[in-house]
Design a protein around this motif. Sequence first.
Motif, PDB file in Angstrom:
ATOM      1  N   GLN A 119       1.030 -10.105  17.482  1.00  0.00           N
ATOM      2  CA  GLN A 119       0.539 -10.671  16.222  1.00  0.00           C
ATOM      3  C   GLN A 119      -0.525 -11.737  16.503  1.00  0.00           C
ATOM      4  O   GLN A 119      -1.551 -11.792  15.848  1.00  0.00           O
ATOM      5  CB  GLN A 119       1.709 -11.294  15.450  1.00  0.00           C
ATOM      6  N   ALA A 122      -3.657  -9.954  17.781  1.00  0.00           N
ATOM      7  CA  ALA A 122      -4.409  -9.301  16.703  1.00  0.00           C
ATOM      8  C   ALA A 122      -5.203 -10.339  15.917  1.00  0.00           C
ATOM      9  O   ALA A 122      -6.368 -10.121  15.574  1.00  0.00           O
ATOM     10  CB  ALA A 122      -3.450  -8.549  15.785  1.00  0.00           C
ATOM     11  N   LEU A 126      -9.372 -10.871  15.741  1.00  0.00           N
ATOM     12  CA  LEU A 126     -10.124 -10.847  14.480  1.00  0.00           C
ATOM     13  C   LEU A 126     -10.970 -12.108  14.301  1.00  0.00           C
ATOM     14  O   LEU A 126     -11.679 -12.246  13.308  1.00  0.00           O
ATOM     15  CB  LEU A 126      -9.159 -10.718  13.299  1.00  0.00           C
ATOM     16  N   GLY A 127     -10.853 -13.035  15.248  1.00  0.00           N
ATOM     17  CA  GLY A 127     -11.634 -14.269  15.145  1.00  0.00           C
ATOM     18  C   GLY A 127     -11.010 -15.301  14.225  1.00  0.00           C
ATOM     19  O   GLY A 127     -11.687 -16.213  13.753  1.00  0.00           O
ATOM     20  N   ILE A 128      -9.694 -15.157  13.961  1.00  0.00           N
ATOM     21  CA  ILE A 128      -9.018 -16.117  13.084  1.00  0.00           C
ATOM     22  C   ILE A 128      -8.705 -17.384  13.884  1.00  0.00           C
ATOM     23  O   ILE A 128      -8.063 -17.295  14.929  1.00  0.00           O
ATOM     24  CB  ILE A 128      -7.720 -15.505  12.517  1.00  0.00           C
ATOM     25  N   GLN A 141       6.142 -15.229   9.385  1.00  0.00           N
ATOM     26  CA  GLN A 141       7.021 -14.265  10.057  1.00  0.00           C
ATOM     27  C   GLN A 141       8.169 -14.972  10.765  1.00  0.00           C
ATOM     28  O   GLN A 141       9.298 -14.489  10.786  1.00  0.00           O
ATOM     29  CB  GLN A 141       6.229 -13.442  11.071  1.00  0.00           C
ATOM     30  N   SER A 218       9.021  -6.876   2.305  1.00  0.00           N
ATOM     31  CA  SER A 218       8.003  -6.171   3.088  1.00  0.00           C
ATOM     32  C   SER A 218       8.612  -5.225   4.127  1.00  0.00           C
ATOM     33  O   SER A 218       7.888  -4.550   4.837  1.00  0.00           O
ATOM     34  CB  SER A 218       7.078  -7.184   3.770  1.00  0.00           C
TER      35      SER A 218
ATOM     36  N   GLU B  77     -15.436 -12.503  16.098  1.00  0.00           N
ATOM     37  CA  GLU B  77     -15.568 -11.915  14.761  1.00  0.00           C
ATOM     38  C   GLU B  77     -16.331 -10.598  14.807  1.00  0.00           C
ATOM     39  O   GLU B  77     -16.104  -9.706  14.010  1.00  0.00           O
ATOM     40  CB  GLU B  77     -16.327 -12.882  13.835  1.00  0.00           C
ATOM     41  N   HIS B  87      -0.099  -3.702  15.790  1.00  0.00           N
ATOM     42  CA  HIS B  87      -0.049  -5.136  15.455  1.00  0.00           C
ATOM     43  C   HIS B  87      -0.604  -5.435  14.069  1.00  0.00           C
ATOM     44  O   HIS B  87      -1.336  -6.403  13.884  1.00  0.00           O
ATOM     45  CB  HIS B  87      -0.799  -5.971  16.507  1.00  0.00           C
ATOM     46  N   LEU B  88      -0.239  -4.617  13.099  1.00  0.00           N
ATOM     47  CA  LEU B  88      -0.552  -4.971  11.710  1.00  0.00           C
ATOM     48  C   LEU B  88       0.305  -6.168  11.333  1.00  0.00           C
ATOM     49  O   LEU B  88       1.360  -6.396  11.921  1.00  0.00           O
ATOM     50  CB  LEU B  88      -0.231  -3.794  10.782  1.00  0.00           C
ATOM     51  N   PHE B  89      -0.149  -6.947  10.345  1.00  0.00           N
ATOM     52  CA  PHE B  89       0.632  -8.091   9.906  1.00  0.00           C
ATOM     53  C   PHE B  89       1.710  -7.587   8.952  1.00  0.00           C
ATOM     54  O   PHE B  89       1.408  -7.152   7.837  1.00  0.00           O
ATOM     55  CB  PHE B  89      -0.272  -9.124   9.233  1.00  0.00           C
ATOM     56  N   PRO B  90       2.981  -7.627   9.359  1.00  0.00           N
ATOM     57  CA  PRO B  90       4.025  -6.935   8.609  1.00  0.00           C
ATOM     58  C   PRO B  90       4.343  -7.560   7.254  1.00  0.00           C
ATOM     59  O   PRO B  90       4.889  -6.894   6.386  1.00  0.00           O
ATOM     60  CB  PRO B  90       5.242  -7.030   9.538  1.00  0.00           C
ATOM     61  N   HIS B  91       3.993  -8.847   7.101  1.00  0.00           N
ATOM     62  CA  HIS B  91       4.353  -9.521   5.847  1.00  0.00           C
ATOM     63  C   HIS B  91       3.239  -9.400   4.800  1.00  0.00           C
ATOM     64  O   HIS B  91       3.360  -9.931   3.706  1.00  0.00           O
ATOM     65  CB  HIS B  91       4.672 -10.987   6.112  1.00  0.00           C
ATOM     66  N   LEU B  92       2.153  -8.704   5.167  1.00  0.00           N
ATOM     67  CA  LEU B  92       1.060  -8.508   4.223  1.00  0.00           C
ATOM     68  C   LEU B  92       0.968  -7.024   3.859  1.00  0.00           C
ATOM     69  O   LEU B  92       1.292  -6.158   4.670  1.00  0.00           O
ATOM     70  CB  LEU B  92      -0.272  -8.952   4.846  1.00  0.00           C
ATOM     71  N   TYR B 100      -7.608 -10.224   4.705  1.00  0.00           N
ATOM     72  CA  TYR B 100      -7.302 -11.589   5.115  1.00  0.00           C
ATOM     73  C   TYR B 100      -8.418 -12.206   5.963  1.00  0.00           C
ATOM     74  O   TYR B 100      -8.948 -13.264   5.628  1.00  0.00           O
ATOM     75  CB  TYR B 100      -5.966 -11.656   5.880  1.00  0.00           C
ATOM     76  N   ALA B 101      -8.759 -11.533   7.069  1.00  0.00           N
ATOM     77  CA  ALA B 101      -9.764 -12.122   7.967  1.00  0.00           C
ATOM     78  C   ALA B 101     -11.149 -12.236   7.315  1.00  0.00           C
ATOM     79  O   ALA B 101     -11.788 -13.284   7.426  1.00  0.00           O
ATOM     80  CB  ALA B 101      -9.824 -11.337   9.275  1.00  0.00           C
ATOM     81  N   LYS B 104     -10.831 -15.285   5.054  1.00  0.00           N
ATOM     82  CA  LYS B 104     -10.551 -16.552   5.749  1.00  0.00           C
ATOM     83  C   LYS B 104     -11.670 -16.910   6.719  1.00  0.00           C
ATOM     84  O   LYS B 104     -12.058 -18.063   6.838  1.00  0.00           O
ATOM     85  CB  LYS B 104      -9.235 -16.406   6.521  1.00  0.00           C
ATOM     86  N   VAL B 105     -12.169 -15.917   7.422  1.00  0.00           N
ATOM     87  CA  VAL B 105     -13.098 -16.197   8.511  1.00  0.00           C
ATOM     88  C   VAL B 105     -14.554 -16.088   8.055  1.00  0.00           C
ATOM     89  O   VAL B 105     -15.379 -16.921   8.383  1.00  0.00           O
ATOM     90  CB  VAL B 105     -12.836 -15.241   9.696  1.00  0.00           C
ATOM     91  N   TYR B 133       3.531  -1.784   2.311  1.00  0.00           N
ATOM     92  CA  TYR B 133       3.672  -2.651   3.479  1.00  0.00           C
ATOM     93  C   TYR B 133       3.652  -1.795   4.740  1.00  0.00           C
ATOM     94  O   TYR B 133       4.072  -0.628   4.710  1.00  0.00           O
ATOM     95  CB  TYR B 133       4.965  -3.460   3.393  1.00  0.00           C
ATOM     96  N   ARG B 149      -8.838  -2.399   9.460  1.00  0.00           N
ATOM     97  CA  ARG B 149      -8.762  -3.861   9.494  1.00  0.00           C
ATOM     98  C   ARG B 149      -9.843  -4.436  10.402  1.00  0.00           C
ATOM     99  O   ARG B 149     -10.502  -5.419  10.065  1.00  0.00           O
ATOM    100  CB  ARG B 149      -7.381  -4.308   9.978  1.00  0.00           C
ATOM    101  N   ALA B 150     -10.004  -3.791  11.565  1.00  0.00           N
ATOM    102  CA  ALA B 150     -11.029  -4.270  12.493  1.00  0.00           C
ATOM    103  C   ALA B 150     -12.423  -4.061  11.901  1.00  0.00           C
ATOM    104  O   ALA B 150     -13.291  -4.926  12.000  1.00  0.00           O
ATOM    105  CB  ALA B 150     -10.890  -3.551  13.829  1.00  0.00           C
ATOM    106  N   MET B 153     -14.270  -6.562   9.375  1.00  0.00           N
ATOM    107  CA  MET B 153     -15.043  -7.714   9.842  1.00  0.00           C
ATOM    108  C   MET B 153     -16.486  -7.330  10.167  1.00  0.00           C
ATOM    109  O   MET B 153     -17.247  -8.154  10.660  1.00  0.00           O
ATOM    110  CB  MET B 153     -14.366  -8.331  11.078  1.00  0.00           C
TER     111      MET B 153
END
Lengths: 219, 240
Positions: A119, A122, A126-128, A141, A218, B77, B87-92, B100-101, B104-105, B133, B149-150, B153
């Motif tokens: 996580q 990843a 993504l540059g976060i 999480q 989720s 970026e 590695h997806l974000f499981p809570h989104l 998200y990115a 945010k970015v 999900y 997702r990639a 960006m």
Amino acid sequence: MNLDFSQIVPYIPFILEGIWVTLQFVLVSILLGFLLGTVLALFKISNIKLLKWPADFYTSIFRGTPLILQLAIIYLATPQLTGYDISPFLSAVLAFGLNSSAYVSEIIRAGISAVDRGQTEAAIALGIPYRPMMKDIILPQAMKNILPALMNEFITLTKESALVSTIGYVDLMRRAQITSSRLYSYFEPLMFVAIIYWLMVMVLTLLGGWVERRMKESD
Amino acid sequence: MIKVDKLFKQFGNNEVLTDISIEINKGEVVSIIGPSGSGKSTFLRCINLLEKPTSGTVSVADQVMTAPKTNVTKAREKIGMVFQHFHLFPHLTVLENLTYAPMKVRGLKKAEANEKGLQLLERVGLADKEKAYPSSLSGGQKQRVAIARALAMEPDLMLFDEPTSALDPEMVKEVLDVMKDLAHTGMTMLVVTHEMGFAREVADRVLFLDEGRLVETGEPNAFFTDPQTERAKDFLAKIL
């Protein structure tokens, strides 16, 4: 046996007022413990030794000494050391909040380490930046995994809050003792507040279960 | 687009990459193959500095990633990455994973990010999954979302780290198809893979790594039919 629950009836409003008195500082303490605990947890997982060591030392002190002693030191020794006449409320919030943060920080630290390393990767890829990554990706999480442990800590804090009766804070416990001494009868008032404490913990438990279910959406 | 010069990487005393130099042009699709433990993934992870090279330089789009002054977070970026285990974000939700990115970015407005995200989901054939999900998706669907997702960006370069190795066999094709489409759009791609079919069909060039060294590079047809080194011959004899 000469049980007579009716004799506490005149004191019920007095005792019930204690619920709010107790809740007041318990809620502030939980909040303080949680916020400070999160910060400490982030210090602990940091690579910067100047952050990590103080956080570890802090935890060691607050977990390594009795809570009632910490409470006494804050309430009784602060005026002696600084001349500041600290109130029972502030003492209680500080003692419980600081103490709880030590435990919470360990829970959160474990929760963060349990989040898959992928996580973080990843998010990095993504540059976060670090802060939003922690706030929006990793901590949510981690929180989900540690919610039961966190709830346990809040329940413990709620029950242990009765210790503040020793510094003259007129909480639920203290009100039961005052009632007892007026009536020369112990069982009834003590039993009455026992039920109130149990109900408060039940509400917390149900609340925890509800939050847990919401977070499981989720899955 | 990518310039790697005398790259070395050690984990403790274990040298995993030895003296790798290579240049990759814009729009090129490069497959990295080799036995497991040969350093393929580590090499890929050195490009966006998920692994910090022990020595040597890595430049991406004229920016020296390994220079101390470089803002690596910013540089990443423009370098998309797809992982073996998604590695997806499981809570989104799926769409939130995509938006998200960029929000945010890159500071995109929500409406803009959503629109872009939906277009990308359409492109990978998952427009109907925007509110799902990740846990409800199959492996192939997860990987397609990860690619989207990639791409959200708008990267100049995409790194794929064994993108089909964790998939059930029947799901490999749907992911490879998305990657083929992407290759045809002119995206620069570096793909660590065991899919020799993909390497052969889609790649412009093959890099063969063994024991941390870049042993052979070549145009896929030539490499697969007439490898020049013994080690490449051995490797191909075992897998083909």
